[in-house]
Design an enzyme around this catalytic site. Structure first.
Site, PDB file in Angstrom:
ATOM      1  CB  CYS A  35      27.818   6.875  24.377  1.00 32.44           C
ATOM      2  SG  CYS A  35      27.526   8.613  24.742  1.00 32.44           S
ATOM      3  CB  THR A  36      22.919   5.467  24.129  1.00 32.63           C
ATOM      4  OG1 THR A  36      23.485   4.180  24.342  1.00 32.63           O
ATOM      5  CG2 THR A  36      21.462   5.311  23.689  1.00 32.63           C
TER       6      THR A  36
END
EC number: 1.14.-.-
Length: 333
Positions: A177-178
């Protein structure tokens, strides 16, 4: 040298008295002229803020002095302009909302994989690589050969897992994810569901872009970020995307040239999803924005999360309707 420091931070930790942190934390941020939003919950802290270097350093020192918030995970990037308008500290049930009771990354979590080792892992043909982010984030960039679950919110991820992943079949699952926080919960969830070999990218995409040479990178495109930069490139500089102020979707210059795009009102992604009432409200907001600009005043604008939430509710209603039809078919079989 860019003079605005953007700091993404989080930590899962038991904070039974998290409510008492809100006022002193908000006061500290306001005094240091730090903008952005931090979330506090009984499970920890999460958010992204920005300010000058001295201010961000002071914030990290302050957090390190609070019981339980020592050695917090954070990543820094830089910008020429302040990417946030407001200073907020919010109290929440979860610091990243999955909506599943009992998922605790402090008790069980996937295996952390450092950026330098990530390429080798995801190049393994036995590894199923899953992007845990939302569809609008994935659309502008992801890792080579990653699966897009096509979710609109993180709340939909558990249902994706139930429908598409099987611990008996998918022996090795890697997720990213980010900044790493969503993977803390997604890997914890998979472990709870019986998946044995579960991995996630330590520090998330942002840490990977920071540490892995572009020539060796398996990242394709840009990385969506939740601030006014919209996206960052491999050098962690502001990317090529703009953002629709109506639905918050990233948009290209080509999309801005289409008839569906009206500054602050609509874009090709939301033209068929906003109501007439919303359209009128957005038109008025844009008028106020332009008026403020003509007076050389700042205009923060209104919250547009209701558009995203309405879209989520509609999709959830359709999912429930489909589930009820399937139950009816099984009952009649």
């Amino acid at each position: 040298m860019s003079n605005v420091v953007v700091c993404a931070l989080y930590k899962f930790v038991s904070l039974p008295h998290f409510e008492s942190l809100r006022e002193p934390l908000l006061s500290m941020m306001e005094q240091a002229e730090i903008k952005g939003t931090l979330l506090l919950a009984s499970e920890g802290i999460n958010g992204t803020v920005a300010g000058n270097q001295a201010a961000i350093d002071a914030l990290l020192i302050w957090l390190n002095q609070q019981n339980g918030l020592e050695n917090i995970t954070y990543k820094l990037s830089f910008d020429d302009e302040m990417p946030f308008y407001r200073t907020k500290v919010k109290l929440k049930k979860e610091i990243v909302t999955m909506g599943v009771e009992g998922i605790d990354p402090l008790k069980v979590v996937g295996t952390y994989v450092k950026p330098k080792d990530w390429n080798a892992l995801i190049s393994d043909p036995e590894v199923v690589l899953v992007d845990t982010r939302n569809d609008y984030e994935v659309q502008i960039g992801t890792f080579k050969n990653a699966i897009n679950p096509v979710t609109e919110t993180f709340r939909e991820f558990p249902e994706y897992v139930k429908q598409n992943l099987d611990p008996a079949k998918h022996k090795k699952v890697a997720m990213f994810c980010t900044g790493g926080i969503r993977c803390e919960k997604s890997t914890a969830y998979l472990k709870e569901q019986g998946f044995e070999e579960v991995y996630h990218l330590e520090g998330g995409i942002l840490k990977y872009l920071e540490e892995v040479n572009k020539a060796e990178s398996l990242w394709e495109g840009e990385c969506f970020v939740f601030d006014n930069r919209v996206a960052v490139d491999h050098d962690l500089k502001k990317g090529q995307y703009d953002q629709c102020n109506a639905c918050r979707m990233p948009i290209t210059e080509a999309e801005k040239l289409t008839p569906d795009y009206v500054q602050g009102v609509s874009c090709p992604h939301c033209i068929d999803k906003i109501s007439e009432e919303q359209r009128k409200r957005f038109v008025e907001r844009e008028r106020q924005v332009n008026l403020a600009k003509s007076r050389n005043e700042a205009h923060i604008g209104s919250d547009v999360n209701h558009v995203i939430e309405a879209r989520r509710q509609k999709k959830e209603a359709l999912r429930k309707q489909s589930a009820e039809k399937n139950k009816a078919k099984q009952a009649n079989a």
